[in-house]
Design a protein around this motif. Structure first.
Motif, PDB file in Angstrom:
ATOM      1  N   ILE A   1       3.288  39.821  26.862  1.00  0.00           N
ATOM      2  CA  ILE A   1       4.704  39.475  27.026  1.00  0.00           C
ATOM      3  C   ILE A   1       4.980  38.077  26.491  1.00  0.00           C
ATOM      4  N   ASN A   2       4.091  37.139  26.733  1.00  0.00           N
ATOM      5  CA  ASN A   2       4.274  35.793  26.190  1.00  0.00           C
ATOM      6  C   ASN A   2       4.203  35.791  24.666  1.00  0.00           C
ATOM      7  N   ASN A   3       3.390  36.661  24.092  1.00  0.00           N
ATOM      8  CA  ASN A   3       3.338  36.768  22.628  1.00  0.00           C
ATOM      9  C   ASN A   3       4.654  37.306  22.071  1.00  0.00           C
ATOM     10  N   ILE A   4       5.239  38.277  22.767  1.00  0.00           N
ATOM     11  CA  ILE A   4       6.548  38.786  22.332  1.00  0.00           C
ATOM     12  C   ILE A   4       7.601  37.691  22.417  1.00  0.00           C
ATOM     13  N   LEU A   5       7.592  36.942  23.518  1.00  0.00           N
ATOM     14  CA  LEU A   5       8.547  35.841  23.668  1.00  0.00           C
ATOM     15  C   LEU A   5       8.340  34.781  22.588  1.00  0.00           C
ATOM     16  N   LYS A   6       7.084  34.563  22.211  1.00  0.00           N
ATOM     17  CA  LYS A   6       6.811  33.571  21.164  1.00  0.00           C
ATOM     18  C   LYS A   6       7.429  33.986  19.838  1.00  0.00           C
ATOM     19  N   TRP A   7       7.230  35.241  19.419  1.00  0.00           N
ATOM     20  CA  TRP A   7       7.790  35.685  18.151  1.00  0.00           C
ATOM     21  C   TRP A   7       9.302  35.831  18.218  1.00  0.00           C
ATOM     22  N   LEU A   8       9.830  36.096  19.399  1.00  0.00           N
ATOM     23  CA  LEU A   8      11.285  36.079  19.571  1.00  0.00           C
ATOM     24  C   LEU A   8      11.826  34.674  19.347  1.00  0.00           C
ATOM     25  N   ALA A   9      11.118  33.668  19.832  1.00  0.00           N
ATOM     26  CA  ALA A   9      11.520  32.280  19.596  1.00  0.00           C
ATOM     27  C   ALA A   9      11.416  31.914  18.118  1.00  0.00           C
ATOM     28  N   VAL A  10      10.409  32.454  17.418  1.00  0.00           N
ATOM     29  CA  VAL A  10      10.278  32.190  15.981  1.00  0.00           C
ATOM     30  C   VAL A  10      11.483  32.738  15.214  1.00  0.00           C
ATOM     31  N   ALA A  11      11.862  33.990  15.502  1.00  0.00           N
ATOM     32  CA  ALA A  11      13.018  34.588  14.817  1.00  0.00           C
ATOM     33  C   ALA A  11      14.294  33.815  15.120  1.00  0.00           C
ATOM     34  N   ASP A  12      14.503  33.442  16.382  1.00  0.00           N
ATOM     35  CA  ASP A  12      15.707  32.687  16.742  1.00  0.00           C
ATOM     36  C   ASP A  12      15.719  31.313  16.095  1.00  0.00           C
ATOM     37  N   MET A  13      14.564  30.689  15.990  1.00  0.00           N
ATOM     38  CA  MET A  13      14.492  29.365  15.371  1.00  0.00           C
ATOM     39  C   MET A  13      14.914  29.422  13.900  1.00  0.00           C
ATOM     40  N   PHE A  14      14.446  30.430  13.160  1.00  0.00           N
ATOM     41  CA  PHE A  14      14.811  30.530  11.752  1.00  0.00           C
ATOM     42  C   PHE A  14      16.285  30.866  11.572  1.00  0.00           C
ATOM     43  N   VAL A  15      16.850  31.641  12.496  1.00  0.00           N
ATOM     44  CA  VAL A  15      18.290  31.911  12.432  1.00  0.00           C
ATOM     45  C   VAL A  15      19.077  30.615  12.537  1.00  0.00           C
ATOM     46  N   MET A  16      18.694  29.752  13.468  1.00  0.00           N
ATOM     47  CA  MET A  16      19.424  28.503  13.671  1.00  0.00           C
ATOM     48  C   MET A  16      19.175  27.505  12.549  1.00  0.00           C
ATOM     49  N   LEU A  17      17.949  27.465  12.052  1.00  0.00           N
ATOM     50  CA  LEU A  17      17.666  26.568  10.933  1.00  0.00           C
ATOM     51  C   LEU A  17      18.519  26.926   9.715  1.00  0.00           C
ATOM     52  N   GLU A  18      18.698  28.208   9.460  1.00  0.00           N
ATOM     53  CA  GLU A  18      19.517  28.626   8.320  1.00  0.00           C
ATOM     54  C   GLU A  18      20.996  28.410   8.582  1.00  0.00           C
ATOM     55  N   TYR A  19      21.416  28.522   9.837  1.00  0.00           N
ATOM     56  CA  TYR A  19      22.836  28.395  10.161  1.00  0.00           C
ATOM     57  C   TYR A  19      23.318  26.946  10.097  1.00  0.00           C
ATOM     58  N   ILE A  20      22.400  25.988  10.255  1.00  0.00           N
ATOM     59  CA  ILE A  20      22.811  24.575  10.245  1.00  0.00           C
ATOM     60  C   ILE A  20      23.445  24.174   8.908  1.00  0.00           C
ATOM     61  N   PRO A  21      22.806  24.378   7.745  1.00  0.00           N
ATOM     62  CA  PRO A  21      23.481  24.005   6.486  1.00  0.00           C
ATOM     63  C   PRO A  21      24.720  24.855   6.203  1.00  0.00           C
ATOM     64  N   TYR A  22      24.706  26.112   6.636  1.00  0.00           N
ATOM     65  CA  TYR A  22      25.883  26.971   6.411  1.00  0.00           C
ATOM     66  C   TYR A  22      27.099  26.440   7.161  1.00  0.00           C
ATOM     67  N   THR A  23      26.964  26.186   8.457  1.00  0.00           N
ATOM     68  CA  THR A  23      28.117  25.728   9.229  1.00  0.00           C
ATOM     69  C   THR A  23      28.523  24.311   8.851  1.00  0.00           C
ATOM     70  N   SER A  24      27.553  23.494   8.436  1.00  0.00           N
ATOM     71  CA  SER A  24      27.883  22.122   8.034  1.00  0.00           C
ATOM     72  C   SER A  24      28.769  22.123   6.800  1.00  0.00           C
ATOM     73  N   TYR A  25      28.500  22.999   5.854  1.00  0.00           N
ATOM     74  CA  TYR A  25      29.292  23.041   4.626  1.00  0.00           C
ATOM     75  C   TYR A  25      30.576  23.848   4.807  1.00  0.00           C
ATOM     76  N   GLN A  26      30.474  25.001   5.461  1.00  0.00           N
ATOM     77  CA  GLN A  26      31.612  25.907   5.558  1.00  0.00           C
ATOM     78  C   GLN A  26      32.705  25.373   6.472  1.00  0.00           C
ATOM     79  N   TYR A  27      32.335  24.777   7.603  1.00  0.00           N
ATOM     80  CA  TYR A  27      33.324  24.416   8.618  1.00  0.00           C
ATOM     81  C   TYR A  27      33.545  22.905   8.756  1.00  0.00           C
ATOM     82  N   ILE A  28      32.601  22.085   8.283  1.00  0.00           N
ATOM     83  CA  ILE A  28      32.728  20.636   8.472  1.00  0.00           C
ATOM     84  C   ILE A  28      32.991  19.924   7.149  1.00  0.00           C
ATOM     85  N   TYR A  29      32.188  20.197   6.133  1.00  0.00           N
ATOM     86  CA  TYR A  29      32.360  19.522   4.846  1.00  0.00           C
ATOM     87  C   TYR A  29      33.670  19.936   4.183  1.00  0.00           C
TER      88      TYR A  29
END
Length: 414
Positions: free
Chosen positions: A108-136
């Motif tokens: 179960i902890n291994n599943i939670l770990k890979w769930l955190a990996v997927a969520d982390m990459f989603v947020m890392l990609e969303y940071i430059p997108y939202t910075s340019y689309q909604y702020i810049y």
């Protein structure tokens, strides 16, 4: 008479044509006036179509809630950026804690770990997108370059695949916990334990396949401004709303990827909650049985110690409650998205054109919150997570007996 008519027709065909000169050629060329007339006629045609569509979709999605949604959309960039920064750091901490030796021994902890990996990459990609689309870019400003259109297309496919992976891992987590509680010694539990890595890898393989129709529905399209004679090319992400593939993709995305996992999680969450309620009732019965009014004080103390629920059972309940909280948060996030997608597929043009877009930023916000609060849930509800976190980041010394006990309990209970 017939002969005269034929002679006249033949004479008409033999009449010599005037020579072509520059004046005649100029009269046959398009002038700027002709182009302006064509543009005006085209605009009138478009206005008639828009008016007809507005009449057809009149009454869709009106009310105070849509005013609130539009007000939030103006600050979505700043809110989502703060959530992404916090969520990225939180998921990195999750990964560091869950990869520790004492934590990584449980599936179960291994599943939670890979769930955190997927969520982390989603947020890392969303940071430059939202910075340019909604702020810049300012309000109402659009970037119609080819580079940005390609970036939008990549952003769309990348986030959808990773989000689908997160959904698959969440369903795997729920099924795993259900089997561990309802059939702990059965053949299914033994099979899952023997193939835990394959169970985690499966969502990473199936998600790109399930998202396959989206790759063909959306594409970059080149257009020109009809109001300008020498306008530059404009590029945007295009999709044909009337195509069969577009409707098929909507059904796949809303039903198979969203609503079906939500239905599975609702059933499993109800079963897990029932198990927790049963455990709570058993503990209450044990307390009533050990009532001091019925037995001698010393005897009661001895019996209460012997009848006290095992430490493994209490930890089992806490782990189940933690996973139920994760599943409920997931349902709050994903079920509205699936419902909106289903309504868009059923009601088609009007609902999608007028009702779906105002909810887009709100759906993104819910997904980002779901991906960011895992660290908070683990810290509040898992004693082993808190202990491992303190030993890793706060440089506090924990005895080997304590860590061994936590490892032994986790291995046998979770």
């Amino acid at each position: 008479m017939m002969q005269d008519t034929g002679s006249q027709m033949g004479h008409a065909h033999l009449t010599p044509r005037p020579p072509l000169n520059d004046t005649v050629l100029k009269n046959h060329h398009l002038t700027s006036t002709d182009i302006e007339k064509f543009v005006k006629l085209w605009q009138e045609f478009q206005m008639k179509n828009m008016t007809a569509q507005a009449d057809e979709c009149q009454g869709y999605c009106q009310g105070e809630i849509y005013n609130w949604l539009r007000a939030y959309n103006s600050i979505h960039g700043y809110v989502s950026l703060m959530i992404c920064i916090f969520g990225t750091i939180a998921n990195i901490l999750n990964i560091m804690v869950l990869t520790r030796k004492e934590m990584a021994k449980t599936p179960i902890n291994n599943i939670l770990k890979w769930l955190a990996v997927a969520d982390m990459f989603v947020m890392l990609e969303y940071i430059p997108y939202t910075s340019y689309q909604y702020i810049y870019m300012g309000p109402g400003e659009k970037d119609l370059s080819y580079t940005w259109a390609v970036c939008l297309l990549v952003h769309m496919h990348f986030t959808q695949i990773l989000h689908t992976i997160s959904i698959g891992l969440t369903v795997t987590l729920a099924v795993w916990r259900y089997v561990a509680i309802r059939h702990p010694n059965g053949g299914c539990a033994n099979f899952l334990l023997a193939h835990s890595r394959e169970a985690i890898l499966l969502p990473f393989i199936l998600s790109p396949i399930l998202c396959l129709p989206t790759y063909f529905v959306f594409q970059v399209r080149e257009t020109y401004d009809v109001d300008k004679l020498n306008s530059e090319a404009m590029y945007h992400v295009y999709f044909d709303k009337d195509s069969v593939l577009y409707r098929f993709n909507f059904w796949i995305h809303s039903v198979l990827i969203k609503l079906l996992p939500c239905g599975i999680l609702i059933v499993i969450s109800a079963v897990l909650m029932h198990v927790l309620c049963e455990a709570s009732r058993r503990r209450l019965k044990l307390r009533d049985y050990n009532n001091p009014a019925k037995y001698a004080i010393q005897l009661n103390l001895n019996e209460s110690k012997s009848k006290k629920p095992p430490r493994c059972d209490r930890r089992n309940d806490r782990t189940t409650l933690l996973l139920v909280a994760v599943l409920v948060l997931f349902l709050i996030t994903e079920f509205p998205q699936g419902l909106l997608g289903l309504l868009s597929g059923v009601m088609e043009k009007c609902f999608f054109a007028h009702c779906y877009p105002p909810f887009g930023e709100l759906m993104d916000l819910l997904a980002l919150i779901n991906a960011a609060v895992g660290f908070v849930l683990y810290g509040l509800m898992s004693k082993q997570f808190r202990t491992t976190f303190r030993s890793l980041f706060m440089k506090r010394h924990f005895g080997s007996t304590e860590m061994t006990r936590l490892t032994r309990v986790t291995t046998t209970c979770v």
